[in-house]
Motif scaffolding. Structure first.
Motif, PDB file in Angstrom:
ATOM      1  N   GLY A 101       0.820  -1.208   0.000  1.00 39.55           N
ATOM      2  CA  GLY A 101       0.000   0.000   0.000  1.00 39.55           C
ATOM      3  C   GLY A 101       0.853   1.257   0.000  1.00 39.55           C
ATOM      4  N   ALA A 102       1.897   1.252   0.850  1.00 43.42           N
ATOM      5  CA  ALA A 102       2.754   2.440   0.923  1.00 43.42           C
ATOM      6  C   ALA A 102       3.483   2.668  -0.398  1.00 43.42           C
ATOM      7  N   ASN A 103       3.984   1.574  -1.005  1.00 44.21           N
ATOM      8  CA  ASN A 103       4.666   1.726  -2.296  1.00 44.21           C
ATOM      9  C   ASN A 103       3.726   2.230  -3.367  1.00 44.21           C
ATOM     10  N   ALA A 104       2.459   1.728  -3.335  1.00 43.36           N
ATOM     11  CA  ALA A 104       1.493   2.160  -4.348  1.00 43.36           C
ATOM     12  C   ALA A 104       1.183   3.651  -4.180  1.00 43.36           C
ATOM     13  N   VAL A 105       1.027   4.086  -2.919  1.00 44.64           N
ATOM     14  CA  VAL A 105       0.786   5.511  -2.682  1.00 44.64           C
ATOM     15  C   VAL A 105       1.985   6.322  -3.151  1.00 44.64           C
ATOM     16  N   MET A 106       3.186   5.817  -2.856  1.00 46.93           N
ATOM     17  CA  MET A 106       4.404   6.564  -3.174  1.00 46.93           C
ATOM     18  C   MET A 106       4.558   6.779  -4.668  1.00 46.93           C
ATOM     19  N   MET A 107       4.200   5.764  -5.477  1.00 50.28           N
ATOM     20  CA  MET A 107       4.408   5.914  -6.912  1.00 50.28           C
ATOM     21  C   MET A 107       3.139   6.218  -7.672  1.00 50.28           C
ATOM     22  N   GLY A 108       1.968   5.898  -7.072  1.00 47.79           N
ATOM     23  CA  GLY A 108       0.736   6.105  -7.810  1.00 47.79           C
ATOM     24  C   GLY A 108       0.261   7.547  -7.776  1.00 47.79           C
ATOM     25  N   ILE A 109       0.378   8.193  -6.618  1.00 49.58           N
ATOM     26  CA  ILE A 109      -0.100   9.577  -6.506  1.00 49.58           C
ATOM     27  C   ILE A 109       0.676  10.501  -7.451  1.00 49.58           C
ATOM     28  N   ALA A 142      10.300  13.429  -8.606  1.00 53.97           N
ATOM     29  CA  ALA A 142      10.666  14.198  -7.408  1.00 53.97           C
ATOM     30  C   ALA A 142       9.610  14.043  -6.327  1.00 53.97           C
ATOM     31  N   LEU A 143       8.322  14.058  -6.734  1.00 60.22           N
ATOM     32  CA  LEU A 143       7.241  13.864  -5.765  1.00 60.22           C
ATOM     33  C   LEU A 143       7.330  12.495  -5.107  1.00 60.22           C
ATOM     34  N   ALA A 144       7.669  11.489  -5.930  1.00 54.55           N
ATOM     35  CA  ALA A 144       7.795  10.136  -5.368  1.00 54.55           C
ATOM     36  C   ALA A 144       8.898  10.106  -4.310  1.00 54.55           C
ATOM     37  N   THR A 145      10.005  10.809  -4.579  1.00 54.34           N
ATOM     38  CA  THR A 145      11.087  10.880  -3.595  1.00 54.34           C
ATOM     39  C   THR A 145      10.609  11.568  -2.320  1.00 54.34           C
ATOM     40  N   LEU A 146       9.803  12.641  -2.502  1.00 53.28           N
ATOM     41  CA  LEU A 146       9.298  13.366  -1.339  1.00 53.28           C
ATOM     42  C   LEU A 146       8.406  12.486  -0.482  1.00 53.28           C
ATOM     43  N   ILE A 147       7.510  11.723  -1.154  1.00 52.81           N
ATOM     44  CA  ILE A 147       6.602  10.853  -0.398  1.00 52.81           C
ATOM     45  C   ILE A 147       7.393   9.750   0.296  1.00 52.81           C
ATOM     46  N   LEU A 148       8.466   9.280  -0.369  1.00 55.98           N
ATOM     47  CA  LEU A 148       9.323   8.275   0.283  1.00 55.98           C
ATOM     48  C   LEU A 148       9.906   8.831   1.571  1.00 55.98           C
ATOM     49  N   PHE A 159      13.503  13.890   8.968  1.00 49.44           N
ATOM     50  CA  PHE A 159      12.993  14.178   7.627  1.00 49.44           C
ATOM     51  C   PHE A 159      14.028  14.872   6.760  1.00 49.44           C
ATOM     52  N   ILE A 160      14.656  15.933   7.309  1.00 51.44           N
ATOM     53  CA  ILE A 160      15.579  16.711   6.473  1.00 51.44           C
ATOM     54  C   ILE A 160      16.727  15.815   6.004  1.00 51.44           C
ATOM     55  N   GLY A 161      17.252  15.017   6.936  1.00 52.07           N
ATOM     56  CA  GLY A 161      18.378  14.163   6.571  1.00 52.07           C
ATOM     57  C   GLY A 161      18.001  13.162   5.490  1.00 52.07           C
ATOM     58  N   VAL A 162      16.884  12.429   5.751  1.00 50.52           N
ATOM     59  CA  VAL A 162      16.454  11.406   4.786  1.00 50.52           C
ATOM     60  C   VAL A 162      16.056  12.046   3.475  1.00 50.52           C
ATOM     61  N   GLY A 163      15.372  13.207   3.569  1.00 48.23           N
ATOM     62  CA  GLY A 163      14.936  13.880   2.346  1.00 48.23           C
ATOM     63  C   GLY A 163      16.124  14.252   1.472  1.00 48.23           C
ATOM     64  N   LYS A 164      17.153  14.804   2.107  1.00 48.74           N
ATOM     65  CA  LYS A 164      18.337  15.207   1.336  1.00 48.74           C
ATOM     66  C   LYS A 164      18.980  14.003   0.673  1.00 48.74           C
ATOM     67  N   ILE A 165      19.146  12.918   1.452  1.00 56.94           N
ATOM     68  CA  ILE A 165      19.824  11.738   0.903  1.00 56.94           C
ATOM     69  C   ILE A 165      19.015  11.157  -0.241  1.00 56.94           C
ATOM     70  N   ALA A 166      17.696  11.003  -0.019  1.00 59.08           N
ATOM     71  CA  ALA A 166      16.849  10.396  -1.049  1.00 59.08           C
ATOM     72  C   ALA A 166      16.866  11.245  -2.308  1.00 59.08           C
ATOM     73  N   PHE A 167      16.746  12.579  -2.123  1.00 55.27           N
ATOM     74  CA  PHE A 167      16.713  13.441  -3.293  1.00 55.27           C
ATOM     75  C   PHE A 167      18.046  13.401  -4.037  1.00 55.27           C
TER      76      PHE A 167
END
Lengths: 205, 96
Positions: A101-109, A142-148, A159-167
């Motif tokens: 469900g989380a993966n579907a939300v992350m990539m589907g939205i 980019a949105l998918a990365t943000l939702i991740l 959040f800031i740390g993970v967000g930076k790394i993921a992005f």
């Protein structure tokens, strides 16, 4: 970018499954049966895309294609991505069954949002189509990365740390996706422009 | 097998010449050297085999062409069935 089992807390899992169920049923209702072959092709493309790895230092990230799926399919994109993710989970063990469900939300939205963005920016000539394709592809990834990053925050990360790394890790993917979307849109504009005119919602007759 | 060999070696040595304490020690030292050499050789082989197993495990985890074709088949099958139902309904509606 798929989240595995055991990372997310139970409320997030249940909530994301609820959102996925609602979005999937909406997507199924909005699907025009005439578009089913195109949906099948895009789902297969999404299914196989995760096997294309871009090496990044010690690890690698993989191609996602939510932008292209959203551009081509419009409202059916969520169903397509959900099917692709489910089969990836069962056959490739990419991501867990509980975090489906989380993966579907992350990539589907992001895919659902890429359709309207493309439609708004489409314009009438080739170059505006290409620009719209590139931008919606990039924004969707980019949105998918943000939702991740948001989902991982619920698991207790900063959040800031993970967000930076993921992005930062997905920046090459964002560029590659923009290029792929732009090339596909330009090819279809020349060969089959009808494919690019997806209605935002099913017209009731 | 190596223990048997070394025992035979000691025994033949014992029957061949007149044994002194020095001879005994040299023979035992030789035997121990042979055993150590054999153990290092076997260790090398084991390490090689373990490396092979690790590489094999990693290769097994990757999705192969079988899974890809299976997944694409599932997608086209499921959506094909729903497309078939839609076409069937259209045909029946057209007949009426």
């Amino acid at each position: 970018m798929h989240i595995s089992d055991g990372v997310l807390p139970l409320p997030v899992i249940l909530g994301s499954f609820a959102v996925t169920a609602i979005a999937t049923s909406w997507s199924v209702r909005q699907t025009n049966p005439e578009n089913l072959p195109k949906t099948a092709v895009m789902t297969s493309a999404f299914f196989v895309a995760s096997l294309v790895h871009v090496p990044l230092g010690p690890t690698s990230v993989h191609l996602l294609l939510p932008g292209l799926v959203g551009i081509m399919l419009g409202p059916s994109a969520f169903l397509s991505i959900f099917m692709g993710l489910f089969l990836q989970c069962i056959l490739f063990q990419f991501g867990g069954l509980t975090s489906l469900g989380a993966n579907a939300v992350m990539m589907g939205i992001p895919a659902l949002l890429a359709g309207p963005i493309f439609r708004l920016m489409k314009g009438t000539n080739l170059s505006s189509h290409i620009m719209a394709g590139a931008i919606s592809g990039a924004i969707a990834t980019a949105l998918a990365t943000l939702i991740l990053a948001l989902l991982l925050v619920s698991a207790g990360e900063d959040f800031i740390g993970v967000g930076k790394i993921a992005f930062a890790a997905h920046l090459p993917i964002i560029c590659i996706e923009a290029i792929i979307s732009a090339c596909t849109v330009s090819f279809l504009y020349k060969v089959r422009p009808a494919f690019l005119n997806i209605p935002l919602a099913k017209q009731s007759k | 097998m190596s223990i048997l060999l070394s025992f035979l070696l000691c025994v033949t040595q014992a029957f061949g010449t007149e044994l002194t304490e020095d001879d005994d020690e040299t023979n035992c030292k030789q035997v121990i050297e042979m055993l150590n050499f054999q153990t290092t050789e076997q260790d090398k082989d084991f390490r090689f085999i373990k490396r092979e197993i690790a590489v094999l495990k990693e290769a097994m985890e990757k999705p192969g062409i079988t899974e890809i074709i299976g997944g694409i088949g599932y997608i086209f099958g499921l959506l094909g069935i729903s497309y078939y139902w839609h076409a069937r309904n259209l045909l029946q509606a057209r007949k009426k």
